[in-house]
Design a protein around this motif. Sequence first.
Motif, PDB file in Angstrom:
ATOM      1  N   PHE A   1       0.816  -1.208   0.000  1.00 49.09           N
ATOM      2  CA  PHE A   1       0.000   0.000   0.000  1.00 49.09           C
ATOM      3  C   PHE A   1       0.856   1.265   0.000  1.00 49.09           C
ATOM      4  O   PHE A   1       0.530   2.262  -0.634  1.00 49.09           O
ATOM      5  CB  PHE A   1      -0.897  -0.025   1.248  1.00 49.09           C
ATOM      6  N   GLN A   2       1.984   1.234   0.734  1.00 48.21           N
ATOM      7  CA  GLN A   2       2.831   2.411   0.875  1.00 48.21           C
ATOM      8  C   GLN A   2       4.266   1.967   1.079  1.00 48.21           C
ATOM      9  O   GLN A   2       4.510   0.897   1.640  1.00 48.21           O
ATOM     10  CB  GLN A   2       2.365   3.248   2.066  1.00 48.21           C
TER      11      GLN A   2
ATOM     12  N   ALA B   1       8.470   3.511   1.922  1.00 47.11           N
ATOM     13  CA  ALA B   1       9.343   4.620   2.300  1.00 47.11           C
ATOM     14  C   ALA B   1      10.785   4.154   2.137  1.00 47.11           C
ATOM     15  O   ALA B   1      11.157   3.099   2.634  1.00 47.11           O
ATOM     16  CB  ALA B   1       9.090   5.034   3.748  1.00 47.11           C
TER      17      ALA B   1
ATOM     18  N   ARG C   1      -1.659  -3.661   2.545  1.00 40.18           N
ATOM     19  CA  ARG C   1      -3.062  -3.263   2.776  1.00 40.18           C
ATOM     20  C   ARG C   1      -3.624  -3.902   4.040  1.00 40.18           C
ATOM     21  O   ARG C   1      -4.584  -3.396   4.619  1.00 40.18           O
ATOM     22  CB  ARG C   1      -3.923  -3.626   1.576  1.00 40.18           C
TER      23      ARG C   1
ATOM     24  N   SER D   1      -0.809   1.884   9.245  1.00 39.78           N
ATOM     25  CA  SER D   1      -1.358   2.563   8.067  1.00 39.78           C
ATOM     26  C   SER D   1      -0.297   3.275   7.240  1.00 39.78           C
ATOM     27  O   SER D   1      -0.496   3.509   6.055  1.00 39.78           O
ATOM     28  CB  SER D   1      -2.459   3.537   8.484  1.00 39.78           C
ATOM     29  N   SER D   2       0.843   3.654   7.864  1.00 43.13           N
ATOM     30  CA  SER D   2       1.905   4.286   7.092  1.00 43.13           C
ATOM     31  C   SER D   2       3.239   4.164   7.816  1.00 43.13           C
ATOM     32  O   SER D   2       3.284   3.941   9.026  1.00 43.13           O
ATOM     33  CB  SER D   2       1.600   5.762   6.808  1.00 43.13           C
TER      34      SER D   2
ATOM     35  N   SER E   1       7.515   5.784   7.754  1.00 38.55           N
ATOM     36  CA  SER E   1       8.476   6.783   7.306  1.00 38.55           C
ATOM     37  C   SER E   1       9.838   6.328   7.811  1.00 38.55           C
ATOM     38  O   SER E   1       9.926   5.704   8.871  1.00 38.55           O
ATOM     39  CB  SER E   1       8.127   8.155   7.889  1.00 38.55           C
TER      40      SER E   1
END
Length: 92
Positions: free
Chosen positions: A13-14, A16, A27, A65-66, A68
């Motif tokens: 989904f994401q 970094a 997901r 969810s995310s 970094s």
Amino acid sequence: PRPIIALYGVDIFQIAAGRYHVAAVTREGKVYTWGSNLYGQLGHNDLEQRFIPQVVKALEGINISSVSVGTYHSLALSDLGEVYAWGANGHG
């Protein structure tokens, strides 16, 4: 560029990318990391570098969810708003 074979079939989904390591969120809320691990920035409870993405087991059961990443640290945000951090902590 080429696909990362170890992530075939994984619904990313994401992602970094830092200077020395990478983190990806699925997901389903799982986190995969790979790369340099000099300061524990991969979150695998050791300092071994990894060339193949692996799930961060310390975050299992938490819906992330995310993510970094910095040079020597990583951060993850859960769907409940909780922030998780690991790796170098030289400045707080």
